[in-house]
Each structure stands twice: as structure tokens, then as C-alpha cells.
Scaffold this active site. Structure first.
Site, PDB file in Angstrom:
ATOM      1  N   ASN A 178     -22.248  36.184  18.316  1.00 10.56           N
ATOM      2  CA  ASN A 178     -23.676  36.518  18.434  1.00 10.56           C
ATOM      3  C   ASN A 178     -23.926  37.998  18.727  1.00 10.56           C
ATOM      4  O   ASN A 178     -24.956  38.538  18.349  1.00 10.56           O
ATOM      5  CB  ASN A 178     -24.381  35.615  19.466  1.00 10.56           C
ATOM      6  CG  ASN A 178     -23.842  35.740  20.854  1.00 10.56           C
ATOM      7  OD1 ASN A 178     -22.712  36.218  21.057  1.00 10.56           O
ATOM      8  ND2 ASN A 178     -24.607  35.314  21.839  1.00 10.56           N
ATOM      9  N   LYS A 193      -9.285  38.910  20.157  1.00 12.11           N
ATOM     10  CA  LYS A 193      -9.479  37.945  19.062  1.00 12.11           C
ATOM     11  C   LYS A 193     -10.991  37.780  18.903  1.00 12.11           C
ATOM     12  O   LYS A 193     -11.654  37.111  19.703  1.00 12.11           O
ATOM     13  CB  LYS A 193      -8.799  36.623  19.438  1.00 12.11           C
ATOM     14  CG  LYS A 193      -9.361  35.370  18.798  1.00 12.11           C
ATOM     15  CD  LYS A 193      -8.929  35.206  17.366  1.00 12.11           C
ATOM     16  CE  LYS A 193      -9.485  33.909  16.782  1.00 12.11           C
ATOM     17  NZ  LYS A 193     -10.918  34.004  16.427  1.00 12.11           N
ATOM     18  N   PRO A 194     -11.578  38.425  17.861  1.00 10.93           N
ATOM     19  CA  PRO A 194     -13.023  38.249  17.652  1.00 10.93           C
ATOM     20  C   PRO A 194     -13.295  36.913  16.965  1.00 10.93           C
ATOM     21  O   PRO A 194     -12.382  36.309  16.389  1.00 10.93           O
ATOM     22  CB  PRO A 194     -13.365  39.402  16.708  1.00 10.93           C
ATOM     23  CG  PRO A 194     -12.105  39.665  15.949  1.00 10.93           C
ATOM     24  CD  PRO A 194     -10.959  39.298  16.853  1.00 10.93           C
ATOM     25  N   GLY A 244     -18.396  32.881  25.477  1.00  6.96           N
ATOM     26  CA  GLY A 244     -18.636  31.809  24.512  1.00  6.96           C
ATOM     27  C   GLY A 244     -19.189  30.582  25.213  1.00  6.96           C
ATOM     28  O   GLY A 244     -19.782  30.694  26.287  1.00  6.96           O
ATOM     29  N   SER A 245     -18.943  29.434  24.612  1.00  7.43           N
ATOM     30  CA  SER A 245     -19.566  28.213  25.144  1.00  7.43           C
ATOM     31  C   SER A 245     -18.878  27.765  26.431  1.00  7.43           C
ATOM     32  O   SER A 245     -17.696  28.045  26.662  1.00  7.43           O
ATOM     33  CB  SER A 245     -19.492  27.092  24.113  1.00  7.43           C
ATOM     34  OG  SER A 245     -18.181  26.579  24.066  1.00  7.43           O
ATOM     35  N   GLU A 285     -17.885  34.433  30.579  1.00  9.66           N
ATOM     36  CA  GLU A 285     -19.334  34.615  30.408  1.00  9.66           C
ATOM     37  C   GLU A 285     -19.761  33.484  29.480  1.00  9.66           C
ATOM     38  O   GLU A 285     -19.516  33.537  28.282  1.00  9.66           O
ATOM     39  CB  GLU A 285     -19.581  36.012  29.825  1.00  9.66           C
ATOM     40  CG  GLU A 285     -20.949  36.537  30.151  1.00  9.66           C
ATOM     41  CD  GLU A 285     -21.917  36.215  29.053  1.00  9.66           C
ATOM     42  OE1 GLU A 285     -22.569  35.139  29.170  1.00  9.66           O
ATOM     43  OE2 GLU A 285     -22.022  36.992  28.102  1.00  9.66           O
ATOM     44  N   LEU A 286     -20.328  32.444  30.065  1.00  9.83           N
ATOM     45  CA  LEU A 286     -20.530  31.186  29.333  1.00  9.83           C
ATOM     46  C   LEU A 286     -22.011  30.915  29.065  1.00  9.83           C
ATOM     47  O   LEU A 286     -22.841  31.808  29.177  1.00  9.83           O
ATOM     48  CB  LEU A 286     -19.882  30.049  30.130  1.00  9.83           C
ATOM     49  CG  LEU A 286     -18.400  30.289  30.485  1.00  9.83           C
ATOM     50  CD1 LEU A 286     -17.842  29.159  31.331  1.00  9.83           C
ATOM     51  CD2 LEU A 286     -17.553  30.507  29.243  1.00  9.83           C
ATOM     52  N   CYS A 307     -26.944  34.157  25.118  1.00  7.93           N
ATOM     53  CA  CYS A 307     -26.702  33.314  26.297  1.00  7.93           C
ATOM     54  C   CYS A 307     -27.832  33.455  27.309  1.00  7.93           C
ATOM     55  O   CYS A 307     -28.045  32.568  28.125  1.00  7.93           O
ATOM     56  CB  CYS A 307     -25.414  33.714  26.993  1.00  7.93           C
ATOM     57  SG  CYS A 307     -24.018  33.640  25.921  1.00  7.93           S
ATOM     58  N   GLU A 362     -28.641  24.082  26.048  1.00  8.65           N
ATOM     59  CA  GLU A 362     -29.028  25.362  25.451  1.00  8.65           C
ATOM     60  C   GLU A 362     -29.277  25.138  23.951  1.00  8.65           C
ATOM     61  O   GLU A 362     -28.382  24.655  23.245  1.00  8.65           O
ATOM     62  CB  GLU A 362     -27.825  26.282  25.667  1.00  8.65           C
ATOM     63  CG  GLU A 362     -28.041  27.725  25.547  1.00  8.65           C
ATOM     64  CD  GLU A 362     -26.736  28.479  25.822  1.00  8.65           C
ATOM     65  OE1 GLU A 362     -25.639  27.898  25.768  1.00  8.65           O
ATOM     66  OE2 GLU A 362     -26.835  29.691  26.079  1.00  8.65           O
TER      67      GLU A 362
HETATM   68  C1  SIN Z   1     -24.807  37.120  25.336  1.00  2.07           C
HETATM   69  O1  SIN Z   1     -25.551  36.427  24.697  1.00  2.07           O
HETATM   70  O2  SIN Z   1     -23.733  36.678  25.763  1.00  2.07           O
HETATM   71  C2  SIN Z   1     -25.091  38.557  25.658  1.00  2.07           C
HETATM   72  C3  SIN Z   1     -26.496  38.921  25.674  1.00  2.07           C
HETATM   73  C4  SIN Z   1     -26.721  40.319  26.214  1.00  2.07           C
HETATM   74  O3  SIN Z   1     -25.783  41.059  26.490  1.00  2.07           O
HETATM   75  O4  SIN Z   1     -27.878  40.667  26.382  1.00  2.07           O
END
Ligand code: SIN
Length: 498
Positions: A172, A195-196, A248-249, A270-271, A304, A399
């Protein structure tokens, strides 16, 4: 899309993204130990706006992931041995090269991810900002001298790079989620294997090309492309990797973090979020609508920190809902590579199906559609506003990750806080009110890592980004973002006092 292209079929070196100044930024090889590495087996990269193939990258696996870890381990002593200032200079050059090639990076990002070009340009600047910020922080990785516990003791606390870092990043934000990790990791002297997402590897490889040009030494920043499972197994299992960072998720993050525990790696996650967006009767309605558009519809609702649950007080409810519906009902939808649009496509068919399912569930229980509600062809979905959504609707429990604003009415502050905190997620929350005391009360009461007060945009390299509860652990960006890449080491010295 994975495809074994087979011998004789060559789709490489074809730039399918129009208008690039530097076509060589679209890479068709991975970047390991300072070398560009290919493979016969390929992953095709699609433009979600029209399904066209915009590039292809190698489908690498466990062996190459191990090579990348070896390259990172071997590169670390030299990189760590530089002064913070010298590492910072390299990061600064990298950031400057990103800005110098911002238009190309934005086009590549829009081509593989689908976000409107204006948003992609914004993300390039945001991503470069992390490298610039951590270039500056590299000189400030200071330890502490403690007051000793005995006359002949001296206590020093050093802050040391944690070791080889493995990172898995999402589709994203194809650039910013990388630099938010690579910036602090490299600033403190770590080397990284990245790893993207297989959906957006082209941005990551363009970034690697610019890293090479900026003078990041071979092996310090490695990008491996391929299927998630075999590569992920190495990145979470190899004992030489000392730190694992994932965006990610929540479901995948929990699984990867559990694997990391076998070798007791440092982990930051960071989920997913499920952000409440609370509008009180006394809010500035225009600011609230602006905030809703920014936080809900940015990146087609695929962030997120997107507002996911709208709680709007009875007195302002109808006016807010109507104004929001009118605003987003006027969005122009289209492919960012062909014109100026407000909203791009969703990333894939599963994402479209999820938006549909959330709408159907809410409507079945009595919600009304004020605008949108339908597919707009291909992976495009109309920006949608629902009212009379029940607190226990699917959209309020999960979500959505799509352009759906689902509004639930409330009467009192305590009711809003209770509904807002009724989730296992705790990433972001948004509050719109002109009442100062209420702002303070809610900032303290909401269970989340970040609160937007009268704003829908909270992200900047200067501030700590991250969540509580099942939204993750650790913080990215800001001076706090260094901590996840540093170990504390105590040196306790006994000295001769004579
Ligand atoms: C994300 O969706 O993980 C990042 C969003 C952001 O950095 O504003």
C-alpha cells in the site's frame, strides 16, 4: 502474478510505464550483495488500474534469501565501522536522489500500485523524508554514563546496532514503508535484507538502484523478490538475522513474530488498525469532512491508519453525512498514468469483494447508502457513505481497507469512547471537536498509538508511528524510531583508585 516464463520467453527490459525520464529505474533483477540478480522464473507485476503488465522481477527463493543474509552479515562490520556522520551523508544522498527522480518514482509507484499520481508524488516526498530524518539522527546515537553503585566501578551504557535486519513490507506504501525501516536501520549501522510485496516490487528495486548510486556499500541494502513463504521462512528463521520488522496484516504479523521467537529475534510490527473517527456536535463541519476525506479515502481507503468506523453525534450527524457523501460522490476515478484522478483502483479482486461484503452486511441490517455502493468496473469501487450502521456490523469489527465510510450515530461522549475502544486494534483514532477539555479527555481515553485531533492526517517522519493492542509493537519514524534497531550494552568497569 507468478509465472514461469520459460527459456526463450523474454519480457525483461521492457519499460511499460510511459513517460519515464530514466527507464533504467524499472529493474527486472533483484539486488543482493551489490549485484543485480536474475532468474528464469518470473513474477509479473500488474497495473491494478487496467490489468496490464508493467514489469517483471525474479521469483527467487530460500537459497537467494540466505545469500542476501550472508551479504548483509558480511557488509555490516564495514558499515558499522563508519562514523554516524559518514553513514548519514550516504543516507542524505539517497534521499536527495529520490527527490531528484521523484516524478519517475511516482509514475512507477502509480503503475504498479494504482494510487493517483498526486498521492504517489506525496509518498515519494514522505519516503525521502525518512531517509533525510535518519541521516540527521545518525549522529545522535548516544549512550549514557551512569552514576556508579560503588566507588571503584564505572558504568557505561552503549547503544549498539542490533545486527542484520530483515524487513517485509506491504504494497500500500511501496516506498515509504521501506525507508521508514531502512532509514533507522542503516543510520545506526545495521545492514538490511528487504522482501517487498510481490505486488509492488518495482518501487523497491528503483529505490535499490538509487541506493547503489548514493554509495550505499554492497550488501548493506539488499532487495529480494519472490514468493512470500520460502523467503519469509529464511528471514524469520535464520539465526544470523537479529531483527525482524514487518508491516502488514495482523494475522500474518502474529504468525511471523511467532516464528521469530525460535531464535529470539527483536521484532517490530506495524499491523492492522480499525480507527474510530469521532465527530462531536461542536465540531467544525468543514474540517471534519476534510479530515474524513483525508483519513478515509487516501490511497482508496488502503492505509492502516484509515478511519474505519465513523461515530457521529446526533446533532451534527445528518449534516456531516450529507456533506461527506456530496464531497466523495464527486470523486473522479481512473488510472493515474492517464490523467488526474481523485481515486485509483483497489489492489485486487479480494479487496473489492471485502468492500462489497461489508456494504451488504451493513445494508442487510438496516444501513442506508448515501452515495456509492457499487463496483465502478475492474478493480475500481465507488466511494461509498453508509448511515445507520449498527455498532456490531462487520465493517465496525474488521478493517475494510477500501473506500467505505460507515457511519454510526451516538449521543454521549462516554458512549463514543466505549464504542471506539471496543476493538482488539489500537493504531490510530480521530476526534473532531472544538472543546479543549474534551480533546484532552479523549486523547487520554482512546486506546491507540496515535490520535488526530481535528485532523485526518497524522503521518510525518518527525513523529512516532505505531500502535498498541493487536496493532503492533515498536515505533517508526521520529527519534524513537531508532530504538528498535539498537541494543543496550552495559560496560561495568572496576578501576584501581590508587
Ligand atoms: C500504513 O498504512 O501502514 C502507513 C500509513 C502512513 O504511513 O501514513
Amino acid at each position: 502474478m507468478f509465472q514461469d516464463m520459460g527459456v526463450g520467453v523474454n519480457v525483461r527490459n521492457v519499460s511499460r510505464i510511459p513517460g519515464l525520464q530514466r527507464a533504467d529505474l524499472v529493474r527486472s533483477e533483484a539486488f543482493i550483495g551489490g549485484a543485480w540478480v536474475g532468474a528464469e522464473s518470473r513474477i509479473l507485476v500488474d497495473n491494478p488500474a487496467d490489468g496490464s503488465v508493467v514489469g517483471d522481477v525474479p521469483n527467487l527463493g530460500a537459497a537467494e534469501a540466505m545469500d542476501a543474509v550472508t551479504a548483509a552479515r558480511d557488509a555490516m562490520p564495514g558499515w558499522q565501522g563508519l562514523t554516524g556522520k559518514a553513514r548519514g551523508e550516504v543516507l542524505r544522498r539517497w534521499s536527495q536522489l529520490m527527490l531528484a527522480h521523484a516524478e519517475d518514482l511516482a509514475r512507477i509507484m502509480t503503475g504498479e500500485q494504482g494510487k493517483p499520481l498526486t498521492e504517489a508524488r506525496g509518498e515519494v516526498a514522505y519516503a525521502a523524508g525518512f531517509l533525510e530524518w535518519f541521516a540527521e539522527e545518525a549522529r545522535r546515537v548516544n549512550g549514557h554514563v551512569l552514576t556508579p553503585h560503588a566507588a571503584d566501578k564505572r558504568l557505561t551504557v552503549l547503544r549498539r546496532p542490533v545486527g542484520v535486519v530483515a524487513a517485509i513490507t506491504p504494497w500500500n506504501f511501496p516506498l515509504a514503508m521501506i525507508t521508514r525501516k531502512a532509514g533507522p536501520a542503516l543510520a545506526v549501522g545495521c545492514a538490511m535484507v528487504l522482501k517487498p510485496s510481490e505486488l509492488t516490487p518495482l518501487s523497491a528495486l528503483a529505490l535499490a538502484k538509487l541506493a547503489e548510486e548514493a554509495g550505499v556499500p554492497p550488501g548493506v541494502f539488499n532487495v529480494i523478490t519472490g514468493e512470500a513463504a520460502p523467503i519469509g521462512e529464511v528471514l524469520t528463521g535464520d539465526p544470523r538475522v537479529r531483527k525482524f520488522t514487518f508491516t502488514g496484516s495482523t494475522a500474518v504479523g502474529k504468525m511471523l513474530a511467532a516464528r521469530c521467537m525460535a531464535t529470539v529475534k527483536r521484532v517490530s510490527l506495524e499491523l492492522g488498525g480499525n480507527a474510530p473517527f469521532i465527530v462531536f456536535d461542536d465540531a467544525d463541519i468543514e474540517a471534519a469532512v476534510d479530515g474524513a476525506v483525508a483519513s478515509k479515502f487516501r490511497n482508496t481507503g488502503q492505509t492502516c491508519v484509515c478511519a474505519n468506523r465513523f461515530f457521529v453525534q446526533t446533532g451534527i450527524h445528518d449534516r456531516f453525512a450529507a456533506a461527506l457523501a456530496e464531497r466523495v460522490g464527486g470523486f473522479r476515478l481512473g488510472s493515474g498514468l492517464t490523467g488526474e484522478f481523485d481515486q485509483g483502483p483497489l489492489i485486487d479482486a479480494r479487496a473489492v469483494a471485502k468492500v462489497r461484503a461489508h456494504i451488504a452486511d451493513a445494508v442487510e441490517a438496516g444501513a442506508r447508502i448515501l452515495t456509492g455502493g457499487q463496483s465502478a468496473g475492474g478493480l475500481f469501487f465507488e466511494p461509498t457513505v453508509l448511515v445507520d450502521v449498527k455498532p456490531d456490523a462487520l465493517v465496525n469489527r474488521e478493517e475494510t481497507f477500501g473506500p467505505l465510510a460507515a457511519i454510526t450515530r451516538f449521543e454521549t461522549e462516554s458512549e463514543a469512547v466505549r464504542m471506539a475502544n471496543d476493538t482488539s486494534a489500537g493504531l490510530a483514532a480521530y476526534v473532531f471537536t472544538k472543546d479543549m477539555s474534551r480533546s484532552v479527555r479523549l486523547s487520554e481515553a482512546l486506546e491507540c498509538g496515535m490520535v488526530g485531533l481535528n485532523t485526518g492526517l497524522i503521518s510525518t517522519e518527525i513523529a512516532p508511528f505505531g500502535g498498541i493492542k493487536e496493532s503492533g509493537m515498536g515505533r517508526e519514524g521520529s527519534r524513537y524510531g531508532l530504538e528498535d534497531y539498537l541494543d543496550l550494552k552495559l560496560v561495568c568497569a572496576e578501576i584501581d583508585l590508587e
